[in-house]
Motif scaffolding. Structure first.
Motif, PDB file in Angstrom:
ATOM      1  N   ALA A   1      48.502  50.277  -8.325  1.00 19.30           N
ATOM      2  CA  ALA A   1      49.581  50.368  -9.332  1.00 19.30           C
ATOM      3  C   ALA A   1      49.028  50.094 -10.725  1.00 19.30           C
ATOM      4  CB  ALA A   1      50.698  49.382  -8.999  1.00 19.30           C
ATOM      5  N   ALA A   2      48.130  49.102 -10.833  1.00 12.44           N
ATOM      6  CA  ALA A   2      47.538  48.775 -12.137  1.00 12.44           C
ATOM      7  C   ALA A   2      46.676  49.938 -12.623  1.00 12.44           C
ATOM      8  CB  ALA A   2      46.713  47.491 -12.031  1.00 12.44           C
ATOM      9  N   GLN A   3      45.979  50.563 -11.693  1.00  7.33           N
ATOM     10  CA  GLN A   3      45.164  51.726 -12.067  1.00  7.33           C
ATOM     11  C   GLN A   3      46.065  52.863 -12.568  1.00  7.33           C
ATOM     12  OE1 GLN A   3      42.233  52.948  -9.185  1.00  7.33           O
ATOM     13  NE2 GLN A   3      41.792  54.865 -10.244  1.00  7.33           N
TER      14      GLN A   3
ATOM     15  N   GLY B   1      41.817  47.271 -10.764  1.00  7.26           N
ATOM     16  CA  GLY B   1      42.545  48.530 -10.950  1.00  7.26           C
ATOM     17  C   GLY B   1      42.404  49.056 -12.375  1.00  7.26           C
ATOM     18  N   VAL B   2      42.580  48.165 -13.376  1.00  6.17           N
ATOM     19  CA  VAL B   2      42.481  48.667 -14.757  1.00  6.17           C
ATOM     20  C   VAL B   2      41.033  48.976 -15.114  1.00  6.17           C
ATOM     21  CG1 VAL B   2      44.616  47.547 -15.549  1.00  6.17           C
ATOM     22  CG2 VAL B   2      42.435  46.364 -15.860  1.00  6.17           C
ATOM     23  N   GLU B   3      40.093  48.287 -14.467  1.00  2.00           N
ATOM     24  CA  GLU B   3      38.685  48.617 -14.729  1.00  2.00           C
ATOM     25  C   GLU B   3      38.325  49.989 -14.162  1.00  2.00           C
ATOM     26  OE1 GLU B   3      36.275  45.229 -13.723  1.00  2.00           O
ATOM     27  OE2 GLU B   3      36.876  44.234 -15.587  1.00  2.00           O
ATOM     28  N   ALA B   4      38.906  50.302 -13.016  1.00  2.00           N
ATOM     29  CA  ALA B   4      38.634  51.614 -12.409  1.00  2.00           C
ATOM     30  C   ALA B   4      39.156  52.742 -13.308  1.00  2.00           C
ATOM     31  CB  ALA B   4      39.282  51.694 -11.026  1.00  2.00           C
TER      32      ALA B   4
ATOM     33  N   ARG C   1      39.902  49.332 -22.178  1.00  2.44           N
ATOM     34  CA  ARG C   1      40.516  48.923 -20.920  1.00  2.44           C
ATOM     35  C   ARG C   1      41.905  48.352 -21.201  1.00  2.44           C
ATOM     36  NH1 ARG C   1      41.199  44.102 -18.796  1.00  2.44           N
ATOM     37  NH2 ARG C   1      39.627  42.893 -19.899  1.00  2.44           N
ATOM     38  N   THR C   2      42.846  48.629 -20.299  1.00  2.00           N
ATOM     39  CA  THR C   2      44.169  48.006 -20.385  1.00  2.00           C
ATOM     40  C   THR C   2      43.993  46.495 -20.259  1.00  2.00           C
ATOM     41  OG1 THR C   2      45.141  49.918 -19.293  1.00  2.00           O
ATOM     42  CG2 THR C   2      46.446  47.899 -19.292  1.00  2.00           C
ATOM     43  N   GLU C   3      44.633  45.751 -21.137  1.00  2.00           N
ATOM     44  CA  GLU C   3      44.545  44.291 -21.017  1.00  2.00           C
ATOM     45  C   GLU C   3      45.705  43.780 -20.161  1.00  2.00           C
ATOM     46  OE1 GLU C   3      42.191  42.181 -24.288  1.00  2.00           O
ATOM     47  OE2 GLU C   3      43.776  43.291 -25.331  1.00  2.00           O
TER      48      GLU C   3
ATOM     49  N   ASP D   1      55.598  46.528 -19.461  1.00  2.00           N
ATOM     50  CA  ASP D   1      56.023  45.233 -18.903  1.00  2.00           C
ATOM     51  C   ASP D   1      56.620  45.451 -17.520  1.00  2.00           C
ATOM     52  OD1 ASP D   1      56.659  42.556 -18.725  1.00  2.00           O
ATOM     53  OD2 ASP D   1      58.434  42.704 -20.002  1.00  2.00           O
ATOM     54  N   LEU D   2      55.745  45.729 -16.536  1.00  8.30           N
ATOM     55  CA  LEU D   2      56.234  46.050 -15.191  1.00  8.30           C
ATOM     56  C   LEU D   2      56.184  44.858 -14.244  1.00  8.30           C
ATOM     57  CD1 LEU D   2      54.756  49.637 -14.664  1.00  8.30           C
ATOM     58  CD2 LEU D   2      56.985  48.953 -15.553  1.00  8.30           C
ATOM     59  N   LYS D   3      55.596  43.755 -14.690  1.00  8.09           N
ATOM     60  CA  LYS D   3      55.581  42.505 -13.902  1.00  8.09           C
ATOM     61  C   LYS D   3      55.203  42.763 -12.430  1.00  8.09           C
ATOM     62  CE  LYS D   3      58.884  39.979 -16.773  1.00  8.09           C
ATOM     63  NZ  LYS D   3      59.278  40.976 -17.778  1.00  8.09           N
ATOM     64  N   LEU D   4      54.018  43.330 -12.236  1.00 13.54           N
ATOM     65  CA  LEU D   4      53.589  43.690 -10.880  1.00 13.54           C
ATOM     66  C   LEU D   4      53.464  42.453  -9.987  1.00 13.54           C
ATOM     67  CD1 LEU D   4      50.741  46.308 -11.637  1.00 13.54           C
ATOM     68  CD2 LEU D   4      53.201  46.703 -11.383  1.00 13.54           C
TER      69      LEU D   4
END
Ligand code: C5P
Length: 237
Positions: free
Chosen positions: A76-78, A105-108, A115-117, A63-66
């Motif tokens: 950052a998401a990656q 980013g999460v897809e990469a 995959r991260t949701e 829970d980093l609330k980017l």
């Protein structure tokens, strides 16, 4: 819902220092499935805490609330995804391009089809109509929540974090496939702490929540494993 579904729907908020978080999760080992790591724990323990929790068989909501420019959020998401986040939060207020960047980013970082949701936050529930006016937003708060929920899910977020008060409205607005994760949940008889608008776990699920974030009613219970099992038992009934 059955017992397995109940376990899969409870996320335990580990709002505490790293050693205590590890001690607590030891007590919940083999029972709990999901924990939430917020900024406090992440910034003190670092990305290795996510790995450590995975080793204990837990899934992690990071829970980093980017909230930053798209380029920064994508990387950052990656990084969060590579650290092992199963769920990651971002602010919808960053706009369409920022949400798309988080998704990219999460897809990469995706591997093996996993995959991260991404969960988006609309307006923090610590903010009210007056807070919105003070930053120059004069729309009705509920309209703003609806607009941001549409924007975020349209741009690639898998779901939203929302209060028990909003969950029914967002389920109707966004349909069945979207993840809705709801904090502010209190079993009957549990202390509210600083939470003002609370719902019981059963009520939040009945209103359309996919998962519940529950912290102190479990983490500060005399017997956290028992408190957790009581909630599972009530949901699975
Ligand atoms: O201890 P408690 O059950 O109140 O913990 C709820 C968790 O959910 C905390 O980590 C808190 O930061 C988070 N949260 C919340 N209300 C929101 C959004 C997040 O309580 N609107």
């Amino acid at each position: 819902m059955n017992e397995a579904q109940a376990r899969n729907s409870i996320i335990i908020a580990l709002d505490m220092e790293p050693k205590e978080a590890v001690r607590l999760t030891e007590k919940l080992r083999g029972r709990a499935q999901w924990v939430k790591v917020g900024m406090t724990l992440y910034y003190s323990a670092g990305p290795s805490i996510v790995h450590e929790l995975h080793q204990m068989g837990l899934k992690v909501f990071l829970d980093l609330k980017l909230f930053d420019i798209p380029h920064q959020v994508r990387l950052a998401a990656q990084a969060a995804s590579e650290a092992g986040a199963d769920l990651l939060s971002i602010h919808a207020l960053g706009g369409t391009e920022m949400v798309k960047a988080a998704r990219a980013g999460v897809e990469a970082a995706a591997h093996g089809g996993e995959r991260t949701e991404i969960l988006a936050i609309s307006i923090l529930t610590s903010m009210d109509q007056d807070t919105l006016s003070s930053i120059g937003i004069d729309h009705e708060l509920t309209d703003e929540v609806r607009r941001l929920a549409k924007l975020a899910t349209g741009a690639g977020a898998d779901g939203m974090v929302c209060s028990p008060k909003e969950v029914h409205m967002l389920r109707e607005l966004l349909g069945e496939d979207v993840l809705l994760v709801t904090p502010g949940v209190r079993p009957k008889g549990a202390a509210k702490g600083d939470q003002k608008r609370v719902a019981t776990p059963q009520q939040a699920i009945a209103d359309g929540a996919s998962k519940l974030v529950i912290g102190r009613p479990i983490t500060q219970a005399p017997d956290p494993a028992q408190a957790y099992e009581d909630i599972v038992g009530n949901l699975a009934r």
